[in-house]
Design a protein around this motif. Structure first.
Motif, PDB file in Angstrom:
ATOM      1  N   ARG A   1       0.854  -1.187   0.000  1.00 48.66           N
ATOM      2  CA  ARG A   1       0.000   0.000   0.000  1.00 48.66           C
ATOM      3  C   ARG A   1       0.890   1.238   0.000  1.00 48.66           C
ATOM      4  O   ARG A   1       1.941   1.262   0.629  1.00 48.66           O
TER       5      ARG A   1
ATOM      6  N   HIS B   1      -3.404   8.308   4.305  1.00 43.00           N
ATOM      7  CA  HIS B   1      -4.074   7.059   3.954  1.00 43.00           C
ATOM      8  C   HIS B   1      -3.093   6.155   3.216  1.00 43.00           C
ATOM      9  O   HIS B   1      -2.309   6.619   2.386  1.00 43.00           O
TER      10      HIS B   1
ATOM     11  N   TRP C   1      -2.928   3.557   0.431  1.00 45.32           N
ATOM     12  CA  TRP C   1      -3.745   3.217  -0.727  1.00 45.32           C
ATOM     13  C   TRP C   1      -3.314   1.901  -1.379  1.00 45.32           C
ATOM     14  O   TRP C   1      -2.134   1.681  -1.611  1.00 45.32           O
ATOM     15  N   ARG C   2      -4.288   1.093  -1.731  1.00 45.47           N
ATOM     16  CA  ARG C   2      -4.044  -0.072  -2.583  1.00 45.47           C
ATOM     17  C   ARG C   2      -4.159   0.390  -4.034  1.00 45.47           C
ATOM     18  O   ARG C   2      -4.808   1.392  -4.326  1.00 45.47           O
TER      19      ARG C   2
ATOM     20  N   ALA D   1      -5.844  -0.759  -6.636  1.00 51.19           N
ATOM     21  CA  ALA D   1      -7.211  -0.687  -7.169  1.00 51.19           C
ATOM     22  C   ALA D   1      -7.949   0.535  -6.631  1.00 51.19           C
ATOM     23  O   ALA D   1      -8.680   1.202  -7.364  1.00 51.19           O
ATOM     24  N   GLU D   2      -7.759   0.833  -5.375  1.00 55.41           N
ATOM     25  CA  GLU D   2      -8.413   1.984  -4.748  1.00 55.41           C
ATOM     26  C   GLU D   2      -7.915   3.290  -5.374  1.00 55.41           C
ATOM     27  O   GLU D   2      -8.700   4.185  -5.688  1.00 55.41           O
ATOM     28  N   LEU D   3      -6.611   3.386  -5.583  1.00 52.99           N
ATOM     29  CA  LEU D   3      -6.033   4.594  -6.161  1.00 52.99           C
ATOM     30  C   LEU D   3      -6.441   4.767  -7.625  1.00 52.99           C
ATOM     31  O   LEU D   3      -6.754   5.862  -8.069  1.00 52.99           O
TER      32      LEU D   3
ATOM     33  N   ALA E   1      -9.172   3.767  -8.939  1.00 54.64           N
ATOM     34  CA  ALA E   1     -10.610   4.035  -9.026  1.00 54.64           C
ATOM     35  C   ALA E   1     -11.030   5.390  -8.446  1.00 54.64           C
ATOM     36  O   ALA E   1     -12.149   5.836  -8.696  1.00 54.64           O
ATOM     37  N   THR E   2     -10.148   6.056  -7.700  1.00 54.83           N
ATOM     38  CA  THR E   2     -10.570   7.286  -7.035  1.00 54.83           C
ATOM     39  C   THR E   2     -10.872   8.407  -8.034  1.00 54.83           C
ATOM     40  O   THR E   2     -10.233   8.519  -9.078  1.00 54.83           O
TER      41      THR E   2
END
Length: 149
Positions: free
Chosen positions: A17, A120, A122-123, A125-127, A129-130
């Motif tokens: 992360r 935070h 971040w993974r 996929a999360e980054l 998709a943000t």
């Protein structure tokens, strides 16, 4: 326009992360702006990029390192500082792996305390998709090229 060399930190924990800080500007030249960005900052006169990376790592995370790891990216960018000064920055990005995600803000400056609203891990996929603003814009690609993601 003043040249402002800076060292930026791509800090990755054991779960791959990435640490980013959320900057929210409530006053000054950047009032109303908010974005996520890497820890790091300006290189002091006579300081190397690597030494600045080590110093910034301690100041912004509380973690002491003697080697910032490999410089994996570089970019030149022009931006406005909180005080309204426009600068041209030669940014060097260092990949730093940490053993744990525990951080300390005890060494933050008043300016950092006023602007950093969150941190935070971040993974990918999360980054990816943000919808929030993240700097540098190609951070996912930087980490992919470095073999992290």
């Amino acid at each position: 326009m003043r040249e402002r060399p800076s060292s930026r930190l791509l800090i990755v924990d054991p779960d791959d992360r990435l640490l980013l800080f959320k900057f929210v500007h409530l006053a000054g030249a950047l009032k109303g702006q908010q974005f996520w960005a890497t820890p790091g900052g300006g290189v002091d006169p006579g300081e190397s990029y690597a030494a600045a990376a080590c110093r910034e790592m301690f100041e912004e995370t509380g973690i002491r390192i003697s080697d910032p790891g490999p410089e994996i990216a570089q970019r030149s960018v022009t931006f406005t500082l909180v005080d309204g000064e426009e600068v041209s920055s030669d940014e060097r990005y260092f990949l730093v792996r940490v053993a744990h995600p525990d951080l300390s803000s005890v060494n933050w400056t008043e300016l950092e305390r006023a602007a950093i609203a969150a941190q935070h891990w971040w993974r990918r996929a999360e980054l990816t998709a943000t919808g929030e603003t993240v700097y540098p814009e190609d951070i996912v690609e930087m980490l992919a090229r470095a073999g992290v993601w």
